[in-house]
Design an enzyme around this catalytic site. Sequence first.
Site, PDB file in Angstrom:
ATOM      1  N   CYS A  53      -5.149 -29.822  19.893  1.00 46.73           N
ATOM      2  CA  CYS A  53      -3.907 -30.607  19.949  1.00 46.73           C
ATOM      3  C   CYS A  53      -4.074 -31.986  19.335  1.00 46.73           C
ATOM      4  O   CYS A  53      -3.129 -32.538  18.766  1.00 46.73           O
ATOM      5  CB  CYS A  53      -3.430 -30.726  21.383  1.00 46.73           C
ATOM      6  SG  CYS A  53      -4.630 -31.521  22.481  1.00 46.73           S
TER       7      CYS A  53
ATOM      8  N   GLU B 210       1.527 -33.015  27.932  1.00 39.66           N
ATOM      9  CA  GLU B 210       0.925 -33.296  26.626  1.00 39.66           C
ATOM     10  C   GLU B 210       1.305 -32.172  25.675  1.00 39.66           C
ATOM     11  O   GLU B 210       1.076 -30.995  25.973  1.00 39.66           O
ATOM     12  CB  GLU B 210      -0.601 -33.396  26.773  1.00 39.66           C
ATOM     13  CG  GLU B 210      -1.329 -33.539  25.461  1.00 39.66           C
ATOM     14  CD  GLU B 210      -2.493 -32.571  25.357  1.00 39.66           C
ATOM     15  OE1 GLU B 210      -2.509 -31.804  24.370  1.00 39.66           O
ATOM     16  OE2 GLU B 210      -3.359 -32.573  26.237  1.00 39.66           O
TER      17      GLU B 210
END
Length: 292
Positions: A52, A14
């Site tokens: 994020c 990720e």
Amino acid sequence: MSAAVQHLTPVTLELGGKCPIVLDSLSWSWEREVAVNRILVTKFGFCAGQACIGIDYAIVEKKFASNLVELMKIMMKKMFGENPRESNSIARIINKHHFLRLKNLLNDPLVKTSIVHGGSMDEDNLFIEPTILLDPPLQSAVMTEEIFGPILPIITLDKIEDSICFINSRPRPLAIYVFTKNEALKRRMVSETSSGSLVFNDAVIQFAADNLPFGGVGESGFGKYHGKFSFDTFSHYKAVAKRSFLTDFWFRFPPWNNYKLLLLDCALNLDYFGLLLVILGLKRSRKGFNIN
């Protein structure tokens, strides 16, 4: 590859990226307030934007931009008071390196002129005031790099539908957040954009849902995890097939001829109707196989 490592282990990655919000000009004032509240708490209230899947920039229609900025100013005052630096509700920047990185983003002369709210900084305390930019240059670092901080650029477009092309012209984000009641726009966002996740009328909540896969796509990562999806990612699904000895397709075995190859071609393509036609002599060629 096996000679270079001791264990070959499945991975998921990720990365993040610039996660946009698309804010439609909602009909009712209370809907706008709900949307702005959710946007502000996600952008400035959680880790000061240092996440994020946090909001990176916003897309709105030009005609709605000035009203949005004023509404954001009012709502931020309610959340963080007259002096946000004294508020206990805004996180500090994680370290001096990232503070200076964010400072450089705002010190770009072309970006400075786009500041419509905030912009003050306290380097000793690693504090940056929640800052709103209106139409900063698209080629500036604040619009090409992941911000990861309490800076919210607002990009204006003629029509909210144009946001689809805008998003698609940039690297695929970890998440897209769309605030709208327009069902047609929702369908287009689902079918015409690519992102790790897509959330309607809120932001970041997908991370808390362990029944949803979490992960990126393209530049924002690969693979998925959360809940059972984590188990699936690191599990191997072994294929197991079983047959009896009673039946077989005679045409799978040599010696080959065009008739057998035609039957085999239909079988491998699951063309059962084609098989019937070949057997009945009504089909005599397929994919280059000719029967004399």
